[in-house]
Design a protein around this motif. Sequence first.
Motif, PDB file in Angstrom:
ATOM      1  N   ILE A   1       0.609   2.745  -0.042  1.00  0.00           N
ATOM      2  CA  ILE A   1       1.741   3.215  -0.845  1.00  0.00           C
ATOM      3  C   ILE A   1       2.079   2.250  -1.967  1.00  0.00           C
ATOM      4  CG2 ILE A   1       2.753   4.633   0.978  1.00  0.00           C
ATOM      5  CD1 ILE A   1       4.822   2.446   1.423  1.00  0.00           C
ATOM      6  N   LYS A   2       1.448   1.089  -1.958  1.00  0.00           N
ATOM      7  CA  LYS A   2       1.640   0.184  -3.092  1.00  0.00           C
ATOM      8  C   LYS A   2       1.162   0.867  -4.374  1.00  0.00           C
ATOM      9  CE  LYS A   2       0.133  -4.374  -4.730  1.00  0.00           C
ATOM     10  NZ  LYS A   2      -0.565  -5.611  -4.358  1.00  0.00           N
ATOM     11  N   HIS A   3       0.070   1.639  -4.262  1.00  0.00           N
ATOM     12  CA  HIS A   3      -0.532   2.215  -5.457  1.00  0.00           C
ATOM     13  C   HIS A   3      -0.332   3.716  -5.601  1.00  0.00           C
ATOM     14  CE1 HIS A   3      -2.447  -1.550  -6.379  1.00  0.00           C
ATOM     15  NE2 HIS A   3      -2.838  -1.627  -5.117  1.00  0.00           N
ATOM     16  N   LEU A   4       0.015   4.416  -4.509  1.00  0.00           N
ATOM     17  CA  LEU A   4       0.110   5.871  -4.575  1.00  0.00           C
ATOM     18  C   LEU A   4       1.561   6.328  -4.522  1.00  0.00           C
ATOM     19  CD1 LEU A   4      -2.701   6.862  -2.067  1.00  0.00           C
ATOM     20  CD2 LEU A   4      -2.814   6.820  -4.559  1.00  0.00           C
TER      21      LEU A   4
ATOM     22  N   PHE B   1       0.103   0.264  10.164  1.00  0.00           N
ATOM     23  CA  PHE B   1       1.297  -0.040   9.367  1.00  0.00           C
ATOM     24  C   PHE B   1       0.918  -0.853   8.128  1.00  0.00           C
ATOM     25  CE2 PHE B   1       5.247  -2.527   8.523  1.00  0.00           C
ATOM     26  CZ  PHE B   1       6.096  -1.465   8.287  1.00  0.00           C
TER      27      PHE B   1
ATOM     28  N   TRP C   1      -1.087   1.149   5.672  1.00  0.00           N
ATOM     29  CA  TRP C   1      -0.179   2.113   5.039  1.00  0.00           C
ATOM     30  C   TRP C   1       0.604   1.449   3.898  1.00  0.00           C
ATOM     31  CZ3 TRP C   1       0.660   6.911   4.081  1.00  0.00           C
ATOM     32  CH2 TRP C   1       1.935   7.352   3.703  1.00  0.00           C
ATOM     33  N   LEU C   2       1.080   0.202   4.134  1.00  0.00           N
ATOM     34  CA  LEU C   2       1.816  -0.516   3.088  1.00  0.00           C
ATOM     35  C   LEU C   2       0.945  -0.685   1.848  1.00  0.00           C
ATOM     36  CD1 LEU C   2       3.811  -3.314   4.965  1.00  0.00           C
ATOM     37  CD2 LEU C   2       4.641  -1.154   4.039  1.00  0.00           C
ATOM     38  N   TYR C   3      -0.342  -1.058   2.049  1.00  0.00           N
ATOM     39  CA  TYR C   3      -1.233  -1.231   0.898  1.00  0.00           C
ATOM     40  C   TYR C   3      -1.490   0.091   0.184  1.00  0.00           C
ATOM     41  CZ  TYR C   3      -2.150  -6.137   1.189  1.00  0.00           C
ATOM     42  OH  TYR C   3      -1.989  -7.490   1.140  1.00  0.00           O
TER      43      TYR C   3
END
Lengths: 134, 114
Positions: free
Chosen positions: A74-77, A67, A70-72
């Motif tokens: 979607i921070k950039h993608l 989790f 995943w957060l890191y």
Amino acid sequence: MANHLSGFRNPWLQIAVSTVAVAISELFLKTGADATISLSPEWSWTGLTTLASPLVWLGIIFTIVSFITWLYAIKHLPLSVAFPASQAIHILVPLSSWLVLGEQISALRWCGIALVLCGLALVARPVAELEEKL
Amino acid sequence: MSPLVLVLILVSLVAFVAGQLLLKHGMASTVTGGFRQRTFLVFILTGTAAMAVSYFLNLGLLQRLDLSYLYPFQGLSVLFIAGAAALLLHEKLTLPLIAGSVLITAGVVLVSIS
């Protein structure tokens, strides 16, 4: 931009770590759930009796790892790229169930796995273009 | 399939897609603003709450339905997330991305029904 997204902070690496962590957690959860199957049947429907197994706790730790990574990621993608990429899980879980747990994979399921692979290859193309922009 | 089960499946899917969008928006806000700000906290908390709702609805559904019956609906989340990200977050959808997402969805459905 590319500079401070290198090494461990690379979002593609984070997606890979997140996806592998999900696969590992599923293996622990399944093994732990199987080991506690005979514990108090009247409560088993809650899923909570599986917590008696240390393997289930290991599985939960790997879920948390997936989790956070995943957060890191979607921070950039863009989500429309990251989420399809994370669907590699549908290849990793059946493959690891086959290799580690000795579960059978039918011909139709191999076809499904092949389709997911083709889809991932297609998604990887926009990903490569995005990489150039980063 | 009873109407209630269908509604629960839909609510679970919507909560999952909404959760991913909220988390994405919350994390995107940290690129410029860092972690000590309201947007991040509000969106991460609501996003995690939406994911938790979807997670437990799913567990409840799994008690009544076979995994192979429920899973194809989850495969649809790839398409819903790509669509919602394009509409609400203004992400750009390219043809290979759409085709790839459709193939992945078809593959997930095939894996789960076999």
